[in-house]
Scaffold this motif. Structure first.
Motif, mmCIF file in Angstrom:
data_model
loop_
_atom_site.group_PDB
_atom_site.id
_atom_site.type_symbol
_atom_site.label_atom_id
_atom_site.label_comp_id
_atom_site.label_asym_id
_atom_site.label_seq_id
_atom_site.Cartn_x
_atom_site.Cartn_y
_atom_site.Cartn_z
ATOM 1 N N LYS A 77 44.376 23.940 43.366
ATOM 2 C CA LYS A 77 43.467 24.797 44.116
ATOM 3 C C LYS A 77 43.029 25.969 43.243
ATOM 4 O O LYS A 77 43.715 26.340 42.279
ATOM 5 N N LEU A 78 41.906 26.566 43.604
ATOM 6 C CA LEU A 78 41.380 27.667 42.798
ATOM 7 C C LEU A 78 42.383 28.808 42.702
ATOM 8 O O LEU A 78 42.601 29.364 41.621
ATOM 9 N N ASP A 79 43.021 29.157 43.811
ATOM 10 C CA ASP A 79 43.982 30.265 43.776
ATOM 11 C C ASP A 79 45.144 29.960 42.841
ATOM 12 O O ASP A 79 45.658 30.856 42.155
ATOM 13 N N THR A 80 45.570 28.695 42.798
ATOM 14 C CA THR A 80 46.664 28.309 41.898
ATOM 15 C C THR A 80 46.236 28.449 40.444
ATOM 16 O O THR A 80 47.004 28.937 39.596
ATOM 17 N N LEU A 81 45.004 28.048 40.136
ATOM 18 C CA LEU A 81 44.516 28.165 38.762
ATOM 19 C C LEU A 81 44.316 29.635 38.373
ATOM 20 O O LEU A 81 44.590 30.022 37.233
ATOM 21 N N LEU A 82 43.874 30.441 39.321
ATOM 22 C CA LEU A 82 43.747 31.877 39.031
ATOM 23 C C LEU A 82 45.109 32.459 38.681
ATOM 24 O O LEU A 82 45.246 33.221 37.704
ATOM 25 N N VAL A 117 32.150 32.280 42.249
ATOM 26 C CA VAL A 117 31.504 31.834 41.013
ATOM 27 C C VAL A 117 32.075 32.572 39.808
ATOM 28 O O VAL A 117 32.344 31.972 38.761
ATOM 29 N N ASP A 118 32.262 33.863 39.936
ATOM 30 C CA ASP A 118 32.791 34.644 38.815
ATOM 31 C C ASP A 118 34.176 34.147 38.404
ATOM 32 O O ASP A 118 34.444 33.962 37.208
ATOM 33 N N VAL A 119 35.065 33.935 39.368
ATOM 34 C CA VAL A 119 36.420 33.523 38.997
ATOM 35 C C VAL A 119 36.459 32.057 38.571
ATOM 36 O O VAL A 119 37.247 31.681 37.702
#
Length: 220
Positions: free
Chosen positions: A150-155, A173-175
């Motif tokens: 998930k995006l939060d995990t990759l962040l 989009v930025d993250v």
């Protein structure tokens, strides 16, 4: 930088990171209520932002903003009443894609963005013919073993701070762009990702408009 970013086809490509926020009416495909896009090119060994766009989108009457949509995005029906229509917002974005320039769209879980674009193709025909890169299979290839992608995990994996307005298209989009650049940096050390063709083979998704039409299996 290594071979991937030295590949002429890679360096000729503009990567357009794109994200939609949507409302999902029963019995209909997801309808966009916000879109953001960020264009990036790798030039002379460095990444350069070449364009940025964001717009709210007024949903059709059959797809009203629900309390759940507002809880997710912070967007309300009142905010979207005077927003551009899908034809206006997506048409404006489509006109920013220059004829003859190689583009790839970049998205987190690109199937979602691909589906939204496909259903809005009459408003954005150039966008609808643009193939995609998905950060999820690319991350799975480069960073095996995460609990999920998930995006939060990759962040969290890359140490990218959560934006205050997470789940708004410009912030996402930025993250997503930051995740993509981290992944490309990691790909420089991967012997399987030596050029754009290998990158597309690993993480590419063909736009539905570019897929061959299959003959009817029951033709005589």
């Amino acid at each position: 930088m290594g071979s991937l970013t030295e590949d002429p086809a890679f360096r000729a490509t503009t990567f357009v990171v794109i994200d939609f926020e949507t409302t999902t009416p029963t019995g209909f495909p997801a309808q966009p209520i916000e879109v953001a896009a960020l264009a990036l090119r790798c030039e002379d060994g460095a990444w350069k932002e070449t364009g940025r766009s964001a717009s709210l989108i007024r949903p059709p009457a059959f797809a009203p903003v629900t309390p759940a949509d507002t809880a997710q995005t912070g967007l309300t029906a009142e905010q979207l009443q005077q927003a551009p229509t899908p034809a206006q917002a997506l048409g404006a974005l489509d006109r920013r894609l220059a004829v003859g320039t190689p583009y790839l769209l970049v998205a987190q879980h690109a199937a979602t963005e691909a589906g939204i674009i496909h259903h809005q193709a009459e408003h954005c025909p150039t966008l609808a013919r643009t193939d995609l890169l998905d950060t999820i299979p690319l991350a799975k290839h480069l960073i095996p073993g995460l609990a999920n992608y998930k995006l939060d995990t990759l962040l969290a994996h890359f140490g990218i701070p959560q934006p205050a307005d997470r789940h708004r298209a410009p912030a996402d989009v930025d993250v997503t762009a930051k995740v993509f650049l981290h992944l490309i940096s990691a790909a420089e050390n991967d012997p399987q990702l030596l050029d754009l063709a290998a990158l597309v083979k690993t993480a590419g998704r063909t736009a539905k408009a570019n897929r061959p039409i299959q003959a009817d299996l029951f033709d005589a």
